[in-house]
Design a protein around this motif. Sequence first.
Motif, PDB file in Angstrom:
ATOM      1  N   SER A 154      57.682  -8.503  83.930  1.00  0.00           N
ATOM      2  CA  SER A 154      56.381  -9.165  84.068  1.00  0.00           C
ATOM      3  C   SER A 154      56.520 -10.463  84.860  1.00  0.00           C
ATOM      4  O   SER A 154      55.706 -10.754  85.752  1.00  0.00           O
ATOM      5  CB  SER A 154      55.794  -9.444  82.685  1.00  0.00           C
ATOM      6  OG  SER A 154      54.590 -10.139  82.791  1.00  0.00           O
ATOM      7  N   LYS A 155      57.565 -11.238  84.552  1.00  0.00           N
ATOM      8  CA  LYS A 155      57.812 -12.485  85.272  1.00  0.00           C
ATOM      9  C   LYS A 155      58.101 -12.194  86.751  1.00  0.00           C
ATOM     10  O   LYS A 155      57.568 -12.867  87.646  1.00  0.00           O
ATOM     11  CB  LYS A 155      58.992 -13.224  84.632  1.00  0.00           C
ATOM     12  CG  LYS A 155      59.271 -14.572  85.232  1.00  0.00           C
ATOM     13  CD  LYS A 155      60.413 -15.256  84.505  1.00  0.00           C
ATOM     14  CE  LYS A 155      60.739 -16.598  85.141  1.00  0.00           C
ATOM     15  NZ  LYS A 155      61.880 -17.238  84.506  1.00  0.00           N
ATOM     16  N   GLY A 184      53.995 -11.429  93.229  1.00  0.00           N
ATOM     17  CA  GLY A 184      52.586 -11.554  93.591  1.00  0.00           C
ATOM     18  C   GLY A 184      52.317 -12.888  94.268  1.00  0.00           C
ATOM     19  O   GLY A 184      51.582 -12.962  95.275  1.00  0.00           O
ATOM     20  N   THR A 226      54.932 -11.273  88.572  1.00  0.00           N
ATOM     21  CA  THR A 226      54.118 -12.463  88.856  1.00  0.00           C
ATOM     22  C   THR A 226      54.689 -13.232  90.040  1.00  0.00           C
ATOM     23  O   THR A 226      53.948 -13.643  90.947  1.00  0.00           O
ATOM     24  CB  THR A 226      54.062 -13.370  87.606  1.00  0.00           C
ATOM     25  OG1 THR A 226      53.578 -12.607  86.505  1.00  0.00           O
ATOM     26  CG2 THR A 226      53.175 -14.561  87.822  1.00  0.00           C
ATOM     27  N   GLU A 227      56.017 -13.421  90.046  1.00  0.00           N
ATOM     28  CA  GLU A 227      56.664 -14.141  91.151  1.00  0.00           C
ATOM     29  C   GLU A 227      56.463 -13.412  92.475  1.00  0.00           C
ATOM     30  O   GLU A 227      56.185 -14.040  93.507  1.00  0.00           O
ATOM     31  CB  GLU A 227      58.154 -14.330  90.869  1.00  0.00           C
ATOM     32  CG  GLU A 227      58.453 -15.302  89.745  1.00  0.00           C
ATOM     33  CD  GLU A 227      59.918 -15.339  89.360  1.00  0.00           C
ATOM     34  OE1 GLU A 227      60.716 -14.537  89.923  1.00  0.00           O
ATOM     35  OE2 GLU A 227      60.265 -16.151  88.486  1.00  0.00           O
TER      36      GLU A 227
END
Length: 134
Positions: A89-90, A96, A93-94
């Motif tokens: 998930s992290k 994105g 996000t990074e």
Amino acid sequence: PGGIAGTGIAALVQVSAHSQRKEAPAPPPATWGAYQKKSEESNGVIAMVDLLIKDLDKEMTEAETTEKMSQADYEKMMSDSAEKRATDSKALTEKGVAKADMESQLEAHGELKKSSASELMAVMKYTQSLHAEC
């Protein structure tokens, strides 16, 4: 007709034979002898039952141990999966954020290219006009 139920019998009387035995009854028939405990046969059966109980206890212990180990493995797998989901998930996000930055840079470079191309065209026209004069 009188008597019991119109049969003509006035009384119900039961007469037994007046002769009773005076001698002792005959001895019972011969059997296999006095009661004897069959210890050898029962010991074999008891030993088999004890063996079955021991086997069942062993299997239950193995099953409990296997269940505990499987439960521990499952819990470890679930915690590893939770960590992996958090990491993924992290990372998502990074990525994105990085994609958005690159798209904005691409748009800025596209505008720069467009303005540079117009400037280049103006310089080329000027150069061509200078050549035409010479």
